[in-house]
Scaffold this motif. Structure first.
Motif, short mmCIF file in Angstrom:
data_model
loop_
_atom_site.label_atom_id
_atom_site.label_comp_id
_atom_site.label_asym_id
_atom_site.label_seq_id
_atom_site.Cartn_x
_atom_site.Cartn_y
_atom_site.Cartn_z
N MET A 67 0.83 -1.20 0.00
CA MET A 67 0.00 0.00 0.00
C MET A 67 0.87 1.27 0.00
SD MET A 67 -3.05 1.20 0.14
CE MET A 67 -3.93 2.63 0.62
N ARG A 68 1.90 1.24 0.85
CA ARG A 68 2.77 2.41 0.93
C ARG A 68 3.52 2.66 -0.36
NH1 ARG A 68 5.19 3.01 6.83
NH2 ARG A 68 3.62 4.53 7.36
N GLY A 69 3.97 1.59 -0.99
CA GLY A 69 4.70 1.74 -2.25
C GLY A 69 3.83 2.37 -3.32
N LEU A 70 2.57 1.96 -3.38
CA LEU A 70 1.63 2.54 -4.33
C LEU A 70 1.39 4.01 -4.03
CD1 LEU A 70 -0.32 2.00 -6.69
CD2 LEU A 70 -2.04 1.42 -4.99
N LEU A 71 1.30 4.33 -2.76
CA LEU A 71 1.10 5.73 -2.35
C LEU A 71 2.29 6.59 -2.75
CD1 LEU A 71 -0.76 7.67 -0.75
CD2 LEU A 71 0.61 7.11 1.24
N TYR A 72 3.50 6.09 -2.50
CA TYR A 72 4.69 6.84 -2.89
C TYR A 72 4.77 7.00 -4.41
CZ TYR A 72 6.73 6.92 1.78
OH TYR A 72 6.98 7.17 3.10
N ALA A 73 4.40 5.97 -5.14
CA ALA A 73 4.42 6.05 -6.60
C ALA A 73 3.42 7.09 -7.10
CB ALA A 73 4.11 4.68 -7.21
N LEU A 74 2.23 7.11 -6.51
CA LEU A 74 1.21 8.09 -6.89
C LEU A 74 1.69 9.51 -6.64
CD1 LEU A 74 -1.75 8.77 -7.72
CD2 LEU A 74 -2.26 8.67 -5.29
N PHE A 75 2.28 9.74 -5.48
CA PHE A 75 2.75 11.09 -5.18
C PHE A 75 3.97 11.46 -6.00
CE2 PHE A 75 -0.26 11.00 -1.75
CZ PHE A 75 -0.59 12.32 -1.58
N ALA A 76 4.79 10.48 -6.35
CA ALA A 76 5.92 10.77 -7.23
C ALA A 76 5.42 11.24 -8.60
CB ALA A 76 6.81 9.53 -7.38
N VAL A 77 4.38 10.58 -9.11
CA VAL A 77 3.79 10.99 -10.38
C VAL A 77 3.20 12.40 -10.25
CG1 VAL A 77 1.92 10.51 -12.01
CG2 VAL A 77 3.39 8.66 -11.21
N LEU A 78 2.55 12.68 -9.12
CA LEU A 78 2.00 14.02 -8.90
C LEU A 78 3.10 15.08 -8.90
CD1 LEU A 78 -0.71 13.61 -6.13
CD2 LEU A 78 -1.03 14.50 -8.42
N TYR A 79 4.20 14.82 -8.21
CA TYR A 79 5.30 15.77 -8.20
C TYR A 79 5.89 15.97 -9.59
CZ TYR A 79 5.52 16.11 -3.11
OH TYR A 79 5.23 16.37 -1.81
N ILE A 80 6.02 14.91 -10.34
CA ILE A 80 6.55 15.02 -11.71
C ILE A 80 5.63 15.86 -12.58
CG2 ILE A 80 7.05 13.70 -13.82
CD1 ILE A 80 8.11 11.48 -11.93
N LEU A 81 4.33 15.62 -12.47
CA LEU A 81 3.36 16.39 -13.26
C LEU A 81 3.37 17.87 -12.85
CD1 LEU A 81 0.36 13.92 -13.46
CD2 LEU A 81 1.85 14.64 -15.32
N ILE A 82 3.44 18.12 -11.56
CA ILE A 82 3.49 19.52 -11.10
C ILE A 82 4.76 20.19 -11.62
CG2 ILE A 82 3.73 21.00 -9.08
CD1 ILE A 82 2.05 18.91 -7.56
N THR A 83 5.86 19.47 -11.58
CA THR A 83 7.12 20.04 -12.07
C THR A 83 7.04 20.33 -13.56
OG1 THR A 83 8.34 18.85 -10.37
CG2 THR A 83 9.60 19.65 -12.26
N PHE A 84 6.52 19.38 -14.31
CA PHE A 84 6.47 19.54 -15.77
C PHE A 84 5.52 20.66 -16.18
CE2 PHE A 84 4.85 18.36 -20.00
CZ PHE A 84 6.04 18.38 -20.69
N PHE A 85 4.30 20.62 -15.66
CA PHE A 85 3.30 21.60 -16.08
C PHE A 85 3.34 22.90 -15.27
CE2 PHE A 85 1.28 17.63 -17.55
CZ PHE A 85 1.18 17.96 -18.89
N GLY A 86 4.01 22.90 -14.14
CA GLY A 86 4.08 24.10 -13.31
C GLY A 86 5.34 24.90 -13.51
N LEU A 87 6.47 24.22 -13.45
CA LEU A 87 7.73 24.96 -13.58
C LEU A 87 8.08 25.25 -15.03
CD1 LEU A 87 9.98 23.35 -10.85
CD2 LEU A 87 8.71 25.49 -10.78
#
Length: 62
Positions: free
Chosen positions: A1-21
């Motif tokens: 469960m934790r691994g899936l959660l970390y993967a989801l948030f990693a994808v969120l951070y990548i998307l924020i970085t790509f589309f935000g920065l």
């Protein structure tokens, strides 16, 4: 469960970085527009980080 959660948030951070920065670095608008976009992106980063910490605390209690 934790691994899936970390993967989801990693994808969120990548998307924020790509589309935000991306617009902050490559925008052809004024400096004020870039700074405003940067502030919004940093607030989104903070909200996602706080959300991750809250979810992790709830998972530890179980």
């Amino acid at each position: 469960m934790r691994g899936l959660l970390y993967a989801l948030f990693a994808v969120l951070y990548i998307l924020i970085t790509f589309f935000g920065l991306g617009p902050v670095l490559f925008a052809d608008g004024s400096a004020r527009e870039r700074v405003l976009t940067l502030i919004v992106v940093l607030l989104i980063y903070a909200a996602v980080t706080v959300g991750l910490r809250i979810i992790l605390k709830r998972l530890r209690r179980r």
